[in-house]
Design a protein around this motif. Structure first.
Motif, PDB file in Angstrom:
ATOM      1  N   PHE A 256     -17.410  -1.240   4.103  1.00  0.00           N
ATOM      2  CA  PHE A 256     -16.483  -1.508   5.205  1.00  0.00           C
ATOM      3  C   PHE A 256     -16.469  -0.398   6.265  1.00  0.00           C
ATOM      4  CE2 PHE A 256     -13.676   0.752   2.250  1.00  0.00           C
ATOM      5  CZ  PHE A 256     -12.951   1.580   3.094  1.00  0.00           C
ATOM      6  N   GLU A 257     -16.884   0.800   5.906  1.00  0.00           N
ATOM      7  CA  GLU A 257     -16.897   1.891   6.879  1.00  0.00           C
ATOM      8  C   GLU A 257     -18.005   1.721   7.928  1.00  0.00           C
ATOM      9  OE1 GLU A 257     -14.687   4.077   7.110  1.00  0.00           O
ATOM     10  OE2 GLU A 257     -13.867   4.638   5.163  1.00  0.00           O
ATOM     11  N   ILE A 258     -19.041   0.928   7.604  1.00  0.00           N
ATOM     12  CA  ILE A 258     -20.164   0.792   8.540  1.00  0.00           C
ATOM     13  C   ILE A 258     -20.306  -0.625   9.104  1.00  0.00           C
ATOM     14  CG2 ILE A 258     -21.485   2.693   7.533  1.00  0.00           C
ATOM     15  CD1 ILE A 258     -23.158   0.625   6.039  1.00  0.00           C
ATOM     16  N   ILE A 259     -19.523  -1.565   8.595  1.00  0.00           N
ATOM     17  CA  ILE A 259     -19.578  -2.930   9.125  1.00  0.00           C
ATOM     18  C   ILE A 259     -18.861  -2.988  10.467  1.00  0.00           C
ATOM     19  CG2 ILE A 259     -18.778  -5.312   8.785  1.00  0.00           C
ATOM     20  CD1 ILE A 259     -19.119  -4.880   5.764  1.00  0.00           C
ATOM     21  N   LYS A 260     -19.464  -3.668  11.427  1.00  0.00           N
ATOM     22  CA  LYS A 260     -18.804  -3.904  12.706  1.00  0.00           C
ATOM     23  C   LYS A 260     -18.022  -5.206  12.589  1.00  0.00           C
ATOM     24  CE  LYS A 260     -22.225  -1.448  15.509  1.00  0.00           C
ATOM     25  NZ  LYS A 260     -23.221  -1.556  16.606  1.00  0.00           N
ATOM     26  N   PHE A 261     -16.707  -5.079  12.427  1.00  0.00           N
ATOM     27  CA  PHE A 261     -15.874  -6.239  12.131  1.00  0.00           C
ATOM     28  C   PHE A 261     -15.601  -7.070  13.380  1.00  0.00           C
ATOM     29  CE2 PHE A 261     -15.169  -3.826   8.319  1.00  0.00           C
ATOM     30  CZ  PHE A 261     -14.956  -4.787   7.350  1.00  0.00           C
ATOM     31  N   ASN A 262     -16.223  -8.244  13.423  1.00  0.00           N
ATOM     32  CA  ASN A 262     -15.922  -9.206  14.478  1.00  0.00           C
ATOM     33  C   ASN A 262     -14.908 -10.223  13.934  1.00  0.00           C
ATOM     34  OD1 ASN A 262     -17.360 -10.964  12.810  1.00  0.00           O
ATOM     35  ND2 ASN A 262     -19.266 -10.706  13.971  1.00  0.00           N
ATOM     36  N   GLN A 263     -14.593 -11.246  14.708  1.00  0.00           N
ATOM     37  CA  GLN A 263     -13.595 -12.229  14.287  1.00  0.00           C
ATOM     38  C   GLN A 263     -14.019 -12.985  13.025  1.00  0.00           C
ATOM     39  OE1 GLN A 263     -10.400 -12.787  15.347  1.00  0.00           O
ATOM     40  NE2 GLN A 263     -10.850 -10.876  16.433  1.00  0.00           N
TER      41      GLN A 263
END
Length: 460
Positions: free
Chosen positions: A138-145
């Motif tokens: 989760f620290e490197i994921i680019k969270f989109n919708q």
């Protein structure tokens, strides 16, 4: 044609007609395929309507829809090959993002997992893997919708299934560190909010001492907020539940303790028919012999639900049988408060809930026309005495409807229960979750798992 017409001009009456057609088709094991987006829209609207179709029917329809998608079917069939759990290359990230894009193509699927359990091991493996990938990266994921939608849905799903999915040592270590950060970090930034969502996929965040989530009006915490609000409502209801409980029976004490800690089942939607039917035709749907009985002509039946749990049967009966009044009791106040909250939410007003033990119901009248007792008597110290206690409260022309465990249907489960007993495994939550994880990997129980993994109870 009717489906296309509904999408062009959505109206509740049209949706009701579609629901009726789907129910009839699914009973005959027919799963009609129409344009994918139209079908998905209809299932999503049925979920939001809450009361037009049995959740089990809708679950199977949605499962049929996503299984007809080749991409989705590939993911279900090769979970372990999706990607490495820890993202190392850009290709790993891309593969994971493509998976999430596929999942979020179906609004009905995302909504369904947020409020219910799917009774399919392949999907459990997929969701368990997705959850683990989120936690690990989760620290490197680019969270989109899309990512946020899946995380929110997973949080709701794991709350409903009581966090039954297995967790390995690596996940536990990350969760310990994450929990420590949640009470100290800045609560306003997006990274913090993602961590709260992430943690809520593994454990109820309400259990973290000192944690106050900044709900405001943010959609990201919708499911968590709803769960917290519902718990507060249920706690307030508990104080007002009428009590007729002496609790002298030791087995009843044990059963009460189990369901106070774990009200079962947690549920959201239920089918409520447009029109009620009188008790005579309702009974005749089980057997035509009731047509010759006095009860067939009864117009104002008095009904007792013995062991109502979280209220599904009581609400189902109260909304199906015309002009009925329902009394419903249970040992557990936690279960009763859940049932009362749901009846209030659905505006069902002809049920009187109270706390009691079926061995201690002398205070009740002896004139119930229908007594329903499902999945209860076999949990008592003396099932026959329990049945006789109910018989005392049944009108002379009344009917008692009971459901009991079947020795033959449960032969596979009994083998598993004997394994638990022989290995001395404790009946704690962690011990049972650990045993379930090992059971799924144990080839000696492959046939048993194949059978019981088709039961809804296996997923909660």
């Amino acid at each position: 044609e009717r489906s296309q017409n509904y999408v062009k001009s959505p109206e509740l009456d049209k949706l009701k007609k579609i629901a009726e057609m789907l129910i009839l088709a699914e009973r005959q094991n027919i799963y009609p395929r129409i344009e994918r987006k139209v079908e998905d829209r209809i299932y999503t609207d049925l979920l939001e309507a809450k009361v037009l179709i049995d959740p089990r029917t809708l679950r199977r329809l949605i499962m049929s829809l996503i299984s007809s998608d080749n991409k989705f079917r590939v993911y279900l069939g090769s979970v372990s090959k999706l990607t490495k759990v820890e993202f190392i290359t850009e290709k790993d990230k891309k593969t994971f993002n493509e998976l999430i894009d596929t999942l979020t193509e179906y609004d009905s699927f995302v909504e369904m997992i947020s409020i219910d359990t799917f009774h399919f091991l392949g999907l459990e493996k997929l969701l368990t893997q997705v959850r683990k990938m989120y936690l690990t990266n989760f620290e490197i994921i680019k969270f989109n919708q899309g990512h946020l939608r899946i995380l929110k849905a997973l949080a709701g799903h794991c709350f409903i299934n009581e966090y039954i999915y297995s967790v390995d040592d690596a996940e536990l270590e990350i969760l310990r560190n994450l929990k420590a950060k949640l009470t100290t970090e800045n609560k306003k930034n997006l990274n913090y909010k993602i961590k709260v969502l992430m943690y809520s996929c593994y454990e109820d965040v309400a259990t973290i001492s000192g944690l106050k989530i900044p709900f405001n009006n943010e959609n990201i915490f919708e499911k968590i907020k709803t769960n917290e609000v519902n718990k507060k409502i249920e706690e307030n209801i508990k104080a007002c539940v009428p009590v007729h409980l002496k609790l002298k029976d030791n087995v009843s004490k044990d059963v009460q303790s189990q369901y106070e800690d774990n009200p079962y089942p947690r549920w959201e939607n239920i089918q409520i028919p447009d029109k009620k039917i009188s008790i005579g035709p309702w009974l005749s749907s089980y057997s035509t012999k009731f047509r010759d009985r006095e009860i067939y002509r009864l117009s104002n039946p008095k009904i007792l639900i013995a062991g109502t749990g979280t209220g599904q049967q009581a609400i189902g009966t109260a909304t199906v049988i015309d002009n009925c009044n329902v009394d419903a009791f249970d040992l557990s106040k936690s279960s009763l408060s859940y049932a009362i909250r749901k009846s209030q939410e659905l505006e069902v007003k002809n049920i009187n809930f109270f706390q009691a033990d079926l061995f201690e119901i002398d205070f009740l009248d002896k004139d119930y026309h229908l007594i329903q007792c499902s999945g209860v008597l076999h949990h008592t110290s003396d099932p026959l005495s329990g049945l006789l206690s109910l018989k005392e409260k049944c009108a002379e022309t009344g009917v008692i409807q009971i459901a009991l465990y079947s020795k033959f249907a449960r032969v596979h489960l009994n083998k598993i229960r004997n394994e638990i007993k022989n290995r001395g495994i404790e009946d704690t939550r962690d011990a049972m979750v650990g045993f379930r994880k090992n059971l799924l990997a144990n080839q000696n129980f492959r046939n048993e798992v194949k059978i019981i993994s088709q039961w809804g109870d296996f997923y909660s």
